[in-house]
Design an enzyme around this catalytic site. Structure first.
Site, PDB file in Angstrom:
ATOM      1  N   TYR A  53       0.840  -1.194   0.000  1.00 18.15           N
ATOM      2  CA  TYR A  53       0.000   0.000   0.000  1.00 18.15           C
ATOM      3  C   TYR A  53       0.878   1.248   0.000  1.00 18.15           C
ATOM      4  O   TYR A  53       1.562   1.543   0.993  1.00 18.15           O
ATOM      5  CB  TYR A  53      -0.928   0.025   1.214  1.00 18.15           C
ATOM      6  CG  TYR A  53      -2.006  -1.036   1.214  1.00 18.15           C
ATOM      7  CD1 TYR A  53      -2.237  -1.850   0.106  1.00 18.15           C
ATOM      8  CD2 TYR A  53      -2.815  -1.234   2.336  1.00 18.15           C
ATOM      9  CE1 TYR A  53      -3.229  -2.814   0.121  1.00 18.15           C
ATOM     10  CE2 TYR A  53      -3.809  -2.196   2.353  1.00 18.15           C
ATOM     11  CZ  TYR A  53      -4.012  -2.990   1.240  1.00 18.15           C
ATOM     12  OH  TYR A  53      -5.003  -3.947   1.258  1.00 18.15           O
ATOM     13  N   SER A 206     -13.297  -4.690   0.832  1.00 16.39           N
ATOM     14  CA  SER A 206     -14.218  -3.985  -0.070  1.00 16.39           C
ATOM     15  C   SER A 206     -15.670  -4.403   0.146  1.00 16.39           C
ATOM     16  O   SER A 206     -16.378  -4.753  -0.796  1.00 16.39           O
ATOM     17  CB  SER A 206     -13.813  -4.201  -1.530  1.00 16.39           C
ATOM     18  OG  SER A 206     -13.737  -2.984  -2.221  1.00 16.39           O
ATOM     19  N   PRO A 207     -16.153  -4.362   1.387  1.00 20.99           N
ATOM     20  CA  PRO A 207     -17.541  -4.766   1.655  1.00 20.99           C
ATOM     21  C   PRO A 207     -18.570  -3.836   1.035  1.00 20.99           C
ATOM     22  O   PRO A 207     -19.748  -4.189   0.956  1.00 20.99           O
ATOM     23  CB  PRO A 207     -17.615  -4.726   3.191  1.00 20.99           C
ATOM     24  CG  PRO A 207     -16.583  -3.720   3.587  1.00 20.99           C
ATOM     25  CD  PRO A 207     -15.461  -3.921   2.623  1.00 20.99           C
ATOM     26  N   LEU A 213     -21.507   0.524  -3.741  1.00 24.84           N
ATOM     27  CA  LEU A 213     -22.733   0.271  -2.978  1.00 24.84           C
ATOM     28  C   LEU A 213     -23.157   1.451  -2.101  1.00 24.84           C
ATOM     29  O   LEU A 213     -24.232   1.423  -1.514  1.00 24.84           O
ATOM     30  CB  LEU A 213     -22.558  -0.980  -2.114  1.00 24.84           C
ATOM     31  CG  LEU A 213     -22.576  -2.303  -2.893  1.00 24.84           C
ATOM     32  CD1 LEU A 213     -22.085  -3.449  -2.021  1.00 24.84           C
ATOM     33  CD2 LEU A 213     -23.982  -2.598  -3.412  1.00 24.84           C
ATOM     34  N   GLY A 215     -23.915   4.158  -3.410  1.00 20.86           N
ATOM     35  CA  GLY A 215     -24.857   4.851  -4.288  1.00 20.86           C
ATOM     36  C   GLY A 215     -24.302   6.105  -4.929  1.00 20.86           C
ATOM     37  O   GLY A 215     -24.996   6.757  -5.704  1.00 20.86           O
TER      38      GLY A 215
END
Length: 321
Positions: A53, A206-207, A213, A215
């Protein structure tokens, strides 16, 4: 915040994990420190990073924060090795030397003598799995890592690694860290059943479907979003398709009906699954607060079933007949 047992180990981790992929690049040390303070204050313990990272910058930022703003004893550090940059590009290296050298460098950047969880970031086709597992075993027996696991590996690799570690008697496969959300349920075919049988905990990265998700991409591409970022646009673009749009709209509809945010509904759905922790990669403190706000939401059974149906993964032989 709820603490959940990681598989059958003695390690308990917070239901939300704090992802740090953007630290040192899109998230500066001031915002990172604020995130970590608020995360710990909310009862969070698991902080997820990797040597890759920001080419180590994420770990360096975390290490600085743990030397001042937050006590090292208040967090569980999960770091990953096996991916590095070279003059010819990105290199996958899960050899014994590669993993242990990377872990030593991570410990230096983090300013600690051990990590709580050490994972191999992805499979290395050029290194025998038995060699990779021997490095994990040595990480435990040398005291560098309390627990070890795999990330982004298949079910057969997970089972083989767990068998090899069990045979050694010195370590166990504590965790698998895999992408899991309403937009990516592929692990339910084989990885989740394997983990259940092996007693290995599942950590979901990445839930929020790489941010889709929430929106935020329903009607446009926000200029300050990952989708508009030159280094992360490809990461997000995967879920800006017609199939994903149907799931996102279902989440938005459920959120409207419950008077909650789509992000909260997506996280609540995942936390109702068999996962030890959902790792949220917040770029700003405000984004982290939004994720923490989801912890009190328990979705009605009808909503859970509706979201299950609209996002169901395709099954085939031999998983389904």
């Amino acid at each position: 915040m709820e603490l959940r047992q990681l598989g059958r180990t003695g390690l308990h981790v917070s239901a939300l994990g704090l992802g740090t992929m953007t630290w040192g690049r899109d998230t500066d040390e001031i915002d990172a420190a604020e995130q970590l303070r608020e995360f710990v204050a909310a009862g969070g313990t698991l902080v997820d990073t990797a040597a890759s990272y920001g080419d180590g910058d994420s770990e360096s930022v975390l290490g600085e924060i743990l030397r001042g703003a937050v006590d090292r004893r208040d967090v569980q550090i999960c770091t990953k090795a096996g991916v590095r940059r070279s003059s010819s590009g990105t290199v996958v290296d899960a050899s014994r030397a590669g993993l242990l050298d990377s872990l030593d460098a991570s410990l230096t950047r983090l300013g600690t003598d051990h990590v709580d969880l050490f994972l191999v970031q992805c499979p290395d086709p050029s290194t025998p799995l038995v060699e990779t597992v021997s490095a994990l075993r040595h990480a435990v027996t040398s005291g560098r890592a309390r627990y070890v696991g795999l990330s982004n590996h298949t079910a057969w690799q997970t089972a083989r690694a767990a068998t090899l570690l069990e045979a050694s008697g010195d370590a166990e496969l504590a965790a698998v860290e895999v992408e899991y959300s309403l937009l990516e349920r592929g692990i339910e075919r084989e990885v989740v059943p394997a983990a259940d049988e092996l007693g290995t905990g599942v950590l979901a990265w990445s839930p929020l479907g790489r941010g889709v998700l929430t929106g935020k991409y329903r009607h446009a591409l926000p200029a300050d979003s990952r989708g508009a970022s030159p280094h992360l646009s490809g990461f997000v673009e995967t879920y800006l398709d017609r199939a994903s749009s149907g799931v996102v709209e279902a989440v938005a509809t459920a959120a409207d009906g419950l008077g909650r945010a789509p992000l909260e509904v997506a996280l609540a759905w995942l936390l109702a699954r068999d996962v030890a922790s959902a790792i949220v990669g917040a770029r700003t403190p405000a984004q982290l607060r939004a994720s923490i706000a989801a912890l009190d939401l328990e979705l009605p059974a009808a909503v859970l079933h509706a979201l299950d149906d609209v996002s169901a993964p395709t099954l085939g032989y031999p998983e389904a007949r």
